[in-house]
Motif scaffolding. Structure first.
Motif, PDB file in Angstrom:
ATOM      1  N   MET A   1       0.841  -1.177   0.000  1.00 25.94           N
ATOM      2  CA  MET A   1       0.000   0.000   0.000  1.00 25.94           C
ATOM      3  C   MET A   1       0.889   1.245   0.000  1.00 25.94           C
ATOM      4  SD  MET A   1      -2.543   1.210   3.101  1.00 25.94           S
ATOM      5  CE  MET A   1      -3.947   0.305   2.541  1.00 25.94           C
ATOM      6  N   ASN A   2       0.607   2.187  -0.911  1.00 24.91           N
ATOM      7  CA  ASN A   2       1.307   3.463  -0.909  1.00 24.91           C
ATOM      8  C   ASN A   2       0.908   4.224   0.346  1.00 24.91           C
ATOM      9  OD1 ASN A   2       2.450   2.917  -3.349  1.00 24.91           O
ATOM     10  ND2 ASN A   2       1.368   4.499  -4.478  1.00 24.91           N
ATOM     11  N   LEU A   9       9.148  12.308   4.470  1.00 24.18           N
ATOM     12  CA  LEU A   9       9.746  11.734   5.676  1.00 24.18           C
ATOM     13  C   LEU A   9      11.060  12.448   5.970  1.00 24.18           C
ATOM     14  CD1 LEU A   9       9.215   7.913   5.046  1.00 24.18           C
ATOM     15  CD2 LEU A   9       7.831   9.447   6.454  1.00 24.18           C
ATOM     16  N   LEU A  10      11.128  13.069   7.109  1.00 25.37           N
ATOM     17  CA  LEU A  10      12.343  13.769   7.505  1.00 25.37           C
ATOM     18  C   LEU A  10      13.322  12.796   8.142  1.00 25.37           C
ATOM     19  CD1 LEU A  10      10.751  16.956   9.095  1.00 25.37           C
ATOM     20  CD2 LEU A  10      11.707  16.689   6.787  1.00 25.37           C
ATOM     21  N   PRO A  11      14.615  12.938   7.831  1.00 29.46           N
ATOM     22  CA  PRO A  11      15.606  12.052   8.453  1.00 29.46           C
ATOM     23  C   PRO A  11      15.563  12.143   9.979  1.00 29.46           C
ATOM     24  CG  PRO A  11      16.581  13.262   6.628  1.00 29.46           C
ATOM     25  CD  PRO A  11      15.220  13.844   6.869  1.00 29.46           C
ATOM     26  N   GLU A  12      15.684  10.977  10.615  1.00 26.96           N
ATOM     27  CA  GLU A  12      15.736  10.862  12.072  1.00 26.96           C
ATOM     28  C   GLU A  12      14.427  11.260  12.756  1.00 26.96           C
ATOM     29  OE1 GLU A  12      18.519   9.423  13.547  1.00 26.96           O
ATOM     30  OE2 GLU A  12      19.089   9.158  11.466  1.00 26.96           O
ATOM     31  N   ARG A  13      13.321  11.196  12.020  1.00 26.95           N
ATOM     32  CA  ARG A  13      12.005  11.510  12.575  1.00 26.95           C
ATOM     33  C   ARG A  13      11.042  10.388  12.227  1.00 26.95           C
ATOM     34  NH1 ARG A  13      12.222  16.336  15.647  1.00 26.95           N
ATOM     35  NH2 ARG A  13      13.755  17.619  14.634  1.00 26.95           N
ATOM     36  N   GLY A  14       9.968  10.295  12.992  1.00 27.87           N
ATOM     37  CA  GLY A  14       8.941   9.314  12.716  1.00 27.87           C
ATOM     38  C   GLY A  14       7.619   9.977  12.415  1.00 27.87           C
ATOM     39  N   VAL A  15       6.765   9.243  11.710  1.00 27.16           N
ATOM     40  CA  VAL A  15       5.398   9.686  11.453  1.00 27.16           C
ATOM     41  C   VAL A  15       4.469   8.484  11.610  1.00 27.16           C
ATOM     42  CG1 VAL A  15       6.029  11.557   9.876  1.00 27.16           C
ATOM     43  CG2 VAL A  15       5.518   9.305   8.956  1.00 27.16           C
ATOM     44  N   ALA A  16       3.256   8.749  12.028  1.00 24.68           N
ATOM     45  CA  ALA A  16       2.251   7.697  12.151  1.00 24.68           C
ATOM     46  C   ALA A  16       1.436   7.640  10.865  1.00 24.68           C
ATOM     47  CB  ALA A  16       1.345   7.974  13.341  1.00 24.68           C
ATOM     48  N   ALA A  17       0.978   6.430  10.546  1.00 25.31           N
ATOM     49  CA  ALA A  17       0.128   6.235   9.371  1.00 25.31           C
ATOM     50  C   ALA A  17      -0.805   5.065   9.645  1.00 25.31           C
ATOM     51  CB  ALA A  17       0.978   5.959   8.139  1.00 25.31           C
ATOM     52  N   LEU A  18      -1.908   5.031   8.913  1.00 29.08           N
ATOM     53  CA  LEU A  18      -2.823   3.897   9.002  1.00 29.08           C
ATOM     54  C   LEU A  18      -2.541   2.946   7.852  1.00 29.08           C
ATOM     55  CD1 LEU A  18      -6.288   5.399   9.948  1.00 29.08           C
ATOM     56  CD2 LEU A  18      -4.864   3.869  11.320  1.00 29.08           C
ATOM     57  N   LEU A  19      -2.378   1.679   8.180  1.00 24.83           N
ATOM     58  CA  LEU A  19      -2.223   0.622   7.196  1.00 24.83           C
ATOM     59  C   LEU A  19      -3.443  -0.274   7.387  1.00 24.83           C
ATOM     60  CD1 LEU A  19      -0.256  -0.508   5.059  1.00 24.83           C
ATOM     61  CD2 LEU A  19       0.733  -1.902   6.865  1.00 24.83           C
ATOM     62  N   GLY A  20      -4.486  -0.009   6.604  1.00 24.92           N
ATOM     63  CA  GLY A  20      -5.765  -0.658   6.872  1.00 24.92           C
ATOM     64  C   GLY A  20      -6.312  -0.107   8.171  1.00 24.92           C
ATOM     65  N   ASP A  21      -6.514  -0.982   9.158  1.00 23.76           N
ATOM     66  CA  ASP A  21      -6.997  -0.520  10.464  1.00 23.76           C
ATOM     67  C   ASP A  21      -5.911  -0.566  11.537  1.00 23.76           C
ATOM     68  OD1 ASP A  21      -6.829  -3.237  10.627  1.00 23.76           O
ATOM     69  OD2 ASP A  21      -8.776  -3.532  11.563  1.00 23.76           O
ATOM     70  N   VAL A  22      -4.654  -0.694  11.101  1.00 30.99           N
ATOM     71  CA  VAL A  22      -3.521  -0.785  12.025  1.00 30.99           C
ATOM     72  C   VAL A  22      -2.688   0.487  11.946  1.00 30.99           C
ATOM     73  CG1 VAL A  22      -1.402  -2.056  12.544  1.00 30.99           C
ATOM     74  CG2 VAL A  22      -3.431  -3.289  11.781  1.00 30.99           C
ATOM     75  N   GLN A  23      -2.346   1.032  13.122  1.00 32.93           N
ATOM     76  CA  GLN A  23      -1.439   2.180  13.152  1.00 32.93           C
ATOM     77  C   GLN A  23      -0.006   1.700  13.048  1.00 32.93           C
ATOM     78  OE1 GLN A  23      -1.674   5.323  15.983  1.00 32.93           O
ATOM     79  NE2 GLN A  23      -3.902   5.192  16.155  1.00 32.93           N
ATOM     80  N   ILE A  24       0.749   2.316  12.130  1.00 33.40           N
ATOM     81  CA  ILE A  24       2.169   2.014  12.007  1.00 33.40           C
ATOM     82  C   ILE A  24       2.965   3.288  12.241  1.00 33.40           C
ATOM     83  CG2 ILE A  24       1.785   0.093  10.414  1.00 33.40           C
ATOM     84  CD1 ILE A  24       2.806   1.979   8.153  1.00 33.40           C
ATOM     85  N   ALA A  25       4.246   3.103  12.517  1.00 32.02           N
ATOM     86  CA  ALA A  25       5.176   4.215  12.659  1.00 32.02           C
ATOM     87  C   ALA A  25       6.244   4.049  11.582  1.00 32.02           C
ATOM     88  CB  ALA A  25       5.811   4.213  14.040  1.00 32.02           C
TER      89      ALA A  25
END
Length: 106
Positions: A1-2, A9-25
């Motif tokens: 999934m795109n 995405l910034l180097p050395e940083r994290g972002v949250a995203a939804l992959l279906g119904d699961v939160q990923i970092a």
């Protein structure tokens, strides 16, 4: 999934995203590698791993939980402070400038 464009995405940083119904970092390291792990901190239950501190232990890329500071290997999801605990990891590829995240494994 795109999930997003690589450039956001910034180097050395994290972002949250939804992959279906699961939160990923998602994390982009200083050398441009991108990793995806579960966003839920297994020690607190809060969805905060994307706000963790990115670093390394030796040559292992890591993120430290912002809650209780346990450190996790971004490649495997293993907790380096408590080997009995791990985060789910998700395969990541960069395709046409887009971050593509596949299904997870434990």
């Amino acid at each position: 999934m795109n999930v997003c464009a690589f450039d956001v995405l910034l180097p050395e940083r994290g972002v949250a995203a939804l992959l279906g119904d699961v939160q990923i970092a998602l994390f982009r390291t200083h050398d441009g590698e991108v990793f995806a792990i579960g966003n839920q901190d297994p020690f607190s239950g809060a969805n905060v791993m994307s706000r963790g501190i990115v670093g390394s232990r030796g040559d292992v890329p890591t993120v430290a939980s912002p809650m209780f500071k346990q450190v996790f290997d971004l490649r495997t999801g293993a907790c380096l402070d408590d080997p009995s605990v791990s985060l789910p990891v998700y395969p990541v590829t960069i395709r046409d400038g887009q971050v593509v995240v596949g299904s997870g494994d434990h």
